[in-house]
Scaffold this active site. Structure first.
Site, PDB file in Angstrom:
ATOM      1  N   LYS A  11     -17.223   4.360  13.112  1.00 17.72           N
ATOM      2  CA  LYS A  11     -18.396   3.527  13.418  1.00 17.72           C
ATOM      3  C   LYS A  11     -18.938   3.820  14.828  1.00 17.72           C
ATOM      4  CE  LYS A  11     -16.907  -0.143  10.258  1.00 17.72           C
ATOM      5  NZ  LYS A  11     -16.805  -1.617  10.068  1.00 17.72           N
ATOM      6  N   ARG A  87      -6.391   2.620   3.577  1.00 18.40           N
ATOM      7  CA  ARG A  87      -6.488   1.241   4.091  1.00 18.40           C
ATOM      8  C   ARG A  87      -5.222   0.870   4.859  1.00 18.40           C
ATOM      9  NH1 ARG A  87     -11.304  -1.625   2.870  1.00 18.40           N
ATOM     10  NH2 ARG A  87     -10.259  -3.408   3.770  1.00 18.40           N
ATOM     11  N   THR A  93      -8.988  -5.753   8.909  1.00 15.55           N
ATOM     12  CA  THR A  93     -10.388  -5.730   9.350  1.00 15.55           C
ATOM     13  C   THR A  93     -10.521  -6.121  10.825  1.00 15.55           C
ATOM     14  OG1 THR A  93     -10.978  -6.382   7.094  1.00 15.55           O
ATOM     15  CG2 THR A  93     -12.698  -6.566   8.765  1.00 15.55           C
ATOM     16  N   ARG A 104      -7.517   0.792  13.415  1.00 13.87           N
ATOM     17  CA  ARG A 104      -8.305  -0.334  13.922  1.00 13.87           C
ATOM     18  C   ARG A 104      -7.629  -0.991  15.116  1.00 13.87           C
ATOM     19  NH1 ARG A 104     -10.424  -2.671   8.108  1.00 13.87           N
ATOM     20  NH2 ARG A 104     -12.509  -1.736   8.185  1.00 13.87           N
ATOM     21  N   ASN A 114     -15.164  -3.047  14.611  1.00 16.22           N
ATOM     22  CA  ASN A 114     -13.922  -2.320  14.340  1.00 16.22           C
ATOM     23  C   ASN A 114     -14.233  -0.825  14.245  1.00 16.22           C
ATOM     24  OD1 ASN A 114     -14.896  -2.046  11.729  1.00 16.22           O
ATOM     25  ND2 ASN A 114     -13.588  -3.636  10.887  1.00 16.22           N
ATOM     26  N   HIS A 117     -14.510   2.396   8.782  1.00 13.35           N
ATOM     27  CA  HIS A 117     -14.638   1.852   7.431  1.00 13.35           C
ATOM     28  C   HIS A 117     -13.710   2.623   6.504  1.00 13.35           C
ATOM     29  CE1 HIS A 117     -16.537   0.726   3.586  1.00 13.35           C
ATOM     30  NE2 HIS A 117     -16.448   2.008   3.271  1.00 13.35           N
TER      31      HIS A 117
HETATM   32  P1  ADP Z   1     -13.228  -4.052   5.499  1.00 13.87           P
HETATM   33  O1  ADP Z   1     -14.071  -3.168   6.402  1.00 13.87           O
HETATM   34  O2  ADP Z   1     -11.832  -4.235   6.015  1.00 13.87           O
HETATM   35  O3  ADP Z   1     -13.277  -3.609   4.054  1.00 13.87           O
HETATM   36  P2  ADP Z   1     -15.046  -6.144   4.741  1.00 13.87           P
HETATM   37  O4  ADP Z   1     -15.454  -5.257   3.617  1.00 13.87           O
HETATM   38  O5  ADP Z   1     -14.666  -7.536   4.449  1.00 13.87           O
HETATM   39  O6  ADP Z   1     -13.857  -5.494   5.575  1.00 13.87           O
HETATM   40  O7  ADP Z   1     -16.241  -6.209   5.782  1.00 13.87           O
HETATM   41  C1  ADP Z   1     -17.026  -5.074   6.080  1.00 13.87           C
HETATM   42  C2  ADP Z   1     -17.272  -5.042   7.573  1.00 13.87           C
HETATM   43  O8  ADP Z   1     -18.016  -6.205   7.940  1.00 13.87           O
HETATM   44  C3  ADP Z   1     -16.006  -5.111   8.419  1.00 13.87           C
HETATM   45  O9  ADP Z   1     -15.412  -3.850   8.626  1.00 13.87           O
HETATM   46  C4  ADP Z   1     -16.523  -5.720   9.693  1.00 13.87           C
HETATM   47  O10 ADP Z   1     -17.148  -4.727  10.508  1.00 13.87           O
HETATM   48  C5  ADP Z   1     -17.578  -6.676   9.203  1.00 13.87           C
HETATM   49  N1  ADP Z   1     -17.024  -8.030   9.026  1.00 13.87           N
HETATM   50  C6  ADP Z   1     -16.283  -8.476   7.988  1.00 13.87           C
HETATM   51  N2  ADP Z   1     -15.943  -9.769   8.152  1.00 13.87           N
HETATM   52  C7  ADP Z   1     -16.505 -10.159   9.316  1.00 13.87           C
HETATM   53  C8  ADP Z   1     -16.540 -11.387  10.036  1.00 13.87           C
HETATM   54  N3  ADP Z   1     -15.922 -12.488   9.588  1.00 13.87           N
HETATM   55  N4  ADP Z   1     -17.209 -11.416  11.219  1.00 13.87           N
HETATM   56  C9  ADP Z   1     -17.842 -10.319  11.671  1.00 13.87           C
HETATM   57  N5  ADP Z   1     -17.851  -9.123  11.049  1.00 13.87           N
HETATM   58  C10 ADP Z   1     -17.203  -9.039   9.879  1.00 13.87           C
HETATM   59 MG    MG Z   2     -14.838  -3.524   2.724  1.00 14.54          MG
END
Ligand code: ADP
Ligand code: MG
Length: 139
Positions: A11, A87, A93, A104, A114, A117
């Site tokens: 990112k 993952r 996350t 991360r 973070n 992705h």
């Molecule tokens: P992941 O990336 O672990 O699959 P998600 O798909 O739930 O997580 O979310 C996508 C992205 O959205 C995350 O990587 C993060 O950058 C952002 N995100 C998710 N949940 C939150 C939150 N509660 N507050 C702020 N940003 C969030």
């Molecule tokens: Mg996701």
């Protein structure tokens, strides 16, 4: 059957801070093969399309606006059980909750910023791969 591919994005925050090289080294060490790779800077429309499933979440606007602040590195990764394996390498996350040694934890600033992705299912890995890469870009 578990799929062999996953998509990762390094990112904007991690790219800006010069972490891409270290992240790529960790990905190699973990046994992934990089079958496609490029820099892109997403438009707002493209970021909204990529994260469409999150549309309506309270963090959605922040997320898509963050994702267009600079170039990202897009990676198509190959390994047995790629989605779950990757993952595990990236961790939770929220970097503050991510396990020691995960990408991360090592390179992320906050849940909003973070470092990387990773696809969350085989089905989405295929969709995301098709979103970013043509046949000609895969090796
Ligand atoms: P992941 O990336 O672990 O699959 P998600 O798909 O739930 O997580 O979310 C996508 C992205 O959205 C995350 O990587 C993060 O950058 C952002 N995100 C998710 N949940 C939150 C939150 N509660 N507050 C702020 N940003 C969030
Ligand atoms: Mg996701």
């Amino acid at each position: 059957m578990k799929g062999k591919i996953t998509i990762s994005l390094i990112k904007p925050y991690a790219v800006k801070n010069g972490y891409a090289g270290q992240i790529l080294a960790k990905i190699n060490e973990a046994g992934f093969r990089i079958s496609a790779m490029k820099y892109v800077q997403l438009s707002l429309g493209q970021a909204k399309k990529f994260y469409a499933i999150h549309n309506g979440q309270k963090y959605f606007e922040k997320l898509v606006n963050f994702m267009i602040t600079g170039p990202i590195v897009v990676l198509l990764l190959e390994k047995e059980d790629a989605v779950a394996s990757y993952r595990k390498l990236i961790g939770a996350t929220d970097p503050h909750r991510a396990e020691e040694g995960t990408l991360r934890k090592l390179f992320g600033a906050s849940i909003e910023m973070n470092a990387v992705h990773g696809s969350d299912s085989d089905e989405n890995a295929i969709k995301e791969a098709n979103f970013f890469f043509s046949e000609m870009e895969r090796f």
